[in-house]
Design an enzyme around this catalytic site. Structure first.
Site, mmCIF file in Angstrom:
data_model
loop_
_atom_site.group_PDB
_atom_site.id
_atom_site.type_symbol
_atom_site.label_atom_id
_atom_site.label_comp_id
_atom_site.label_asym_id
_atom_site.label_seq_id
_atom_site.Cartn_x
_atom_site.Cartn_y
_atom_site.Cartn_z
ATOM 1 N N LEU A 97 -18.643 -2.480 1.603
ATOM 2 C CA LEU A 97 -19.707 -1.582 1.157
ATOM 3 C C LEU A 97 -19.842 -1.590 -0.364
ATOM 4 O O LEU A 97 -20.429 -0.686 -0.952
ATOM 5 C CB LEU A 97 -19.443 -0.164 1.665
ATOM 6 C CG LEU A 97 -19.381 -0.033 3.190
ATOM 7 C CD1 LEU A 97 -19.040 1.383 3.601
ATOM 8 C CD2 LEU A 97 -20.692 -0.477 3.829
ATOM 9 N N TYR A 106 0.863 -1.180 0.000
ATOM 10 C CA TYR A 106 0.000 0.000 0.000
ATOM 11 C C TYR A 106 0.905 1.237 0.000
ATOM 12 O O TYR A 106 1.459 1.633 1.030
ATOM 13 C CB TYR A 106 -0.899 0.041 1.232
ATOM 14 C CG TYR A 106 -1.978 -1.016 1.291
ATOM 15 C CD1 TYR A 106 -2.316 -1.788 0.185
ATOM 16 C CD2 TYR A 106 -2.684 -1.232 2.470
ATOM 17 C CE1 TYR A 106 -3.314 -2.755 0.249
ATOM 18 C CE2 TYR A 106 -3.698 -2.191 2.545
ATOM 19 C CZ TYR A 106 -4.006 -2.951 1.438
ATOM 20 O OH TYR A 106 -4.989 -3.895 1.522
ATOM 21 N N THR A 142 -22.268 -2.624 -7.768
ATOM 22 C CA THR A 142 -22.223 -1.200 -7.480
ATOM 23 C C THR A 142 -22.140 -1.011 -5.975
ATOM 24 O O THR A 142 -22.428 -1.923 -5.204
ATOM 25 C CB THR A 142 -23.471 -0.491 -8.019
ATOM 26 O OG1 THR A 142 -24.628 -1.108 -7.446
ATOM 27 C CG2 THR A 142 -23.544 -0.577 -9.535
#
Length: 315
Positions: free
Chosen positions: A232, A77, A241
């Site tokens: 989410l 990351y 989505t």
């Protein structure tokens, strides 16, 4: 290398002064952690403008102050930038803090590339230890690259699971890592890895995408922590989505006077008692909203409506 495991100082507060763990606690291996943790990737994700490092540090400290003691990171990351932020924000580390990192990919300044060979995994472990300034990594996830989404390994990066696990077990025996986890794996891969003592699994999973439910069933059977990523949803996943755009989730959120994100996180917590969530954000307000989902109780009618959103498929 000096281990930063002494009690935290003023930046993070003492354990006695902390509030309750958001979402309650569950075991990550043999370590009790807040069921609502924090995924640090968003702090270094490429965006315009980039996240201000001071803001990133403040978000990490805010998470710690709110009782979060499970931080998810990876050396790949931001080519180590994420790990450096964690050290800046949280060292000296509280004894209760569990930093979980991943190996199996590399950041060469462009798109992530596979780094699956055993010697590469070992090198990544040492890089994580160096940037986090730890003597031992509490938990390390092996990010496999044989199923989507993300990197699919080719050539010499197609490595047998047994060879990878043998290297991680050796590192565990050397005291350089604690628990071994897996990321992005099918149920059969998880079953094959069980003799290594798997403590957690990170797979794509949320209320509208349960394509890896069969891997979760293996976790249920063996008491393994389940750490869903994209909790989410994401526009980056083909055919899916963000759950905030789902009309059923929106209607439930409106009825309960909360946010769609809170509904999605609360459903995951209710779906399996050993679920550990690591939603990420660079916004302190969003952080507080996410952690608030740990106090949200879904009634049976709401659970049924959300359960009906996606019929599980077997991987």
């Amino acid at each position: 290398m000096t281990s930063d495991t002494s009690p935290v100082g003023a930046a993070t507060g003492s354990s006695a002064a902390r509030p309750h763990r958001p979402g309650g606690t569950a075991l990550l291996g043999d370590r009790p952690v807040a069921r609502l943790g924090f995924g640090a990737m968003q702090l270094v994700r490429r965006r315009v403008p980039p996240v201000d490092p001071e803001v990133a540090v403040a978000v990490l400290r805010r998470a710690s102050e709110r009782g979060v003691n499970h931080i998810d990171t990876a050396q790949f990351y931001g080519a180590g930038a994420c790990n450096r932020l964690i050290h800046t924000a949280l060292a000296p580390y509280d004894a209760d803090l569990v930093v979980v990192t991943k190996v199996g990919a590399a950041d060469d300044g462009g798109p992530l590339v596979a780094a699956q060979r055993p010697e590469q995994l070992r090198a990544q472990i040492h890089a994580n230890l160096t940037e986090l300034r730890m003597d031992r990594l509490p938990v390390v996830n092996l990010r496999r690259t044989d199923i989507p989404p993300g990197i699919i390994a080719t050539g010499d990066q197609v490595v047998a699971l047994d060879d990878q696990l043998a290297e991680l077990i050796a590192l565990r025996d050397e005291g350089l890592i604690g628990g071994i986890g897996l990321s992005n794996v099918a149920a059969d891969t998880l079953r094959a890895a069980l003799p290594a003592g798997i403590v957690c699994v990170q797979n794509v999973f949320n209320v509208t995408n349960r394509s890896t439910e069969s891997a979760l069933e293996v976790c249920r059977a063996h008491g393994i922590a389940w750490v869903p990523y994209f909790p989410l949803g994401s526009a980056a996943l083909p055919g899916h989505t963000p759950i905030a755009d789902n009309p059923v989730v929106q209607a439930v959120a409106a009825r309960l006077h909360t946010t769609s994100a809170s509904i999605g996180l609360a459903w995951l917590l209710a779906h399996y008692q050993n679920t550990l969530l690591i939603p990420g954000t660079a916004d302190p307000a969003h952080l507080d909203d996410n952690l608030g989902a740990g106090d949200l109780v879904l009634d049976p009618e709401t659970r049924a409506a959300l359960d009906a959103l996606d019929a599980p498929t077997r991987d």
